[in-house]
Design an enzyme around this catalytic site. Structure first.
Site, PDB file in Angstrom:
ATOM      1  N   GLY A 145      41.110  61.059   0.119  1.00  0.00           N
ATOM      2  CA  GLY A 145      41.419  60.334   1.342  1.00  0.00           C
ATOM      3  C   GLY A 145      40.931  61.039   2.595  1.00  0.00           C
ATOM      4  CG  HIS A 146      42.008  59.180   6.175  1.00  0.00           C
ATOM      5  ND1 HIS A 146      42.973  59.751   6.967  1.00  0.00           N
ATOM      6  CD2 HIS A 146      42.585  58.100   5.605  1.00  0.00           C
ATOM      7  CE1 HIS A 146      44.087  59.049   6.891  1.00  0.00           C
ATOM      8  NE2 HIS A 146      43.881  58.034   6.063  1.00  0.00           N
ATOM      9  N   GLY A 147      40.447  63.060   5.882  1.00  0.00           N
ATOM     10  CA  GLY A 147      41.020  64.275   6.445  1.00  0.00           C
ATOM     11  C   GLY A 147      41.508  65.294   5.448  1.00  0.00           C
TER      12      GLY A 147
END
Length: 355
Positions: free
Chosen positions: A247-249
């Site tokens: 996922g993002h980040g």
């Protein structure tokens, strides 16, 4: 290739080893599992394989063994040349590399490729059919882009990267040296970022980037999302299996391994040398310490300490999970015993004289 030549090649890859030839210098042409090997092939045995009895049955012409005198004596009893190392599986992996060379296209650009004039390509780059390279991409030396790869604008690829067919790398992603991205993977797509409003969802633009450090390998149909701001980073030498979602980040440490269908929500922090087995799920912003291990299908909702081994859903220490699982399997029996005990107590209560 003779046994003696093979040993020289192997030592060049793994370092010094102990070897013994009982009967001559046999000709070798390949490698195989000990229970499938034929004459002219090298095989290996380690303590975990459970195939020790195959020493007396194998048709292999030579063996890679652990440092076990008993196994070595059994090989000698069959006049089989052997070599020993503390890591026979590593030596076997190096042996495969001695005999097998993966497909590598010749350098050059296929006439159907579309390359923006501003893109910079290094030396000896191979660009396959229908590859698209966007504006301001920077491609290192000896890079291979197989058919239908798409590089969005501003992507950088380090030396000796190999991007397999039908993979997509989104804008401004930074890929280090010696990375391998397998077919169908998507690197740097928009993270799943939406803000709830009275009328529905407001889309949060994902302005960040994805960074893969040197030696990262990404399996088929995996996805690594970019964040709204900052970066999603995968540490050097980390290996992702097929169908892994990052996922993002997320911040993934060095030399981690994640098996098929692992899913990490946004903002997860993973230390170095962490192992996540198949279908492990990790919730938003969870931290996992160095060298932690999560067994298959674990659901991780809270922080995992360095070196911990966890299992189950929700994930708990592995020893505790094993005890819980043993009790769970006995629940029908325990329920029957409890029900019988309740009935006996009820009978005793009925028979007890009232005071």
């Amino acid at each position: 290739m003779r046994w003696s030549e093979f040993l020289q090649h192997l030592e060049a890859k793994t370092g010094p080893c102990t070897a013994k030839a009982i009967a001559g210098d046999p000709e070798l042409h390949g490698v195989a599992a000990i229970n499938e090997a034929q004459s002219g092939q090298v095989s290996f045995l380690d303590q975990e394989s459970g195939l020790q009895d195959w020493i007396e049955q194998t048709a292999a012409s030579a063996l890679i063994l652990p440092p076990d005198p008993a196994l070595q004596a059994r090989a000698e009893a069959r006049n089989l040349p052997w070599m020993t190392t503390a890591q026979p599986r590593l030596a076997f992996a190096a042996a495969i590399a001695v005999f097998y060379q993966p497909f590598r296209p010749v350098a050059g650009i296929h006439p159907s490729a579309v390359i923006d004039p501003s893109a910079q390509l290094g030396d000896r780059v191979s660009v396959g059919a229908h590859v698209v390279i966007g504006a301001n991409c920077v491609i290192g030396n000896d890079v291979i882009l197989h058919a239908n790869v798409v590089l969005y604008p501003g992507v950088s690829l380090g030396d000796r990267c190999q991007i397999h067919a039908n993979s997509t790398i989104h804008e401004r992603s930074q890929i280090g040296q010696d990375c391998v991205i397998h077919s169908g993977a998507v690197i740097g797509a928009e993270g799943f970022g939406f803000v709830p409003t009275a009328s529905g969802w407001f889309k949060m633009e994902q302005s960040g980037i994805v960074v893969l450090e040197d030696g990262v390998e990404v399996g088929c149909n995996s996805a690594i999302d970019r964040p709204a701001v900052g970066e999603t980073r995968i540490g050097a030498q980390t290996k992702l299996d097929n169908l892994v979602h990052i996922g993002h980040g997320c911040q993934i440490g060095k030399a981690c391994a994640m098996a098929a269908q692992v899913g990490l929500a946004g903002g997860v922090e993973v230390g170095d040398r962490v192992i996540l087995a198949g279908q492990v799920g990790v919730a938003n912003r969870v931290k996992i310490g160095d060298r932690a291990i999560a067994s298959s299908k674990s659901g991780i909702h809270g922080e995992i300490e360095a070196g911990a081994i966890v299992s189950g859903y929700p994930a708990i220490p592995n020893r505790q999970w094993l005890k819980t699982s043993a009790v769970y399997n006995r629940l029908p029996e325990l329920y029957r015993s409890l029900r019988n005990l309740i009935r006996r107590v009820e009978v005793l209560e009925q028979d007890r004289p009232s005071s």
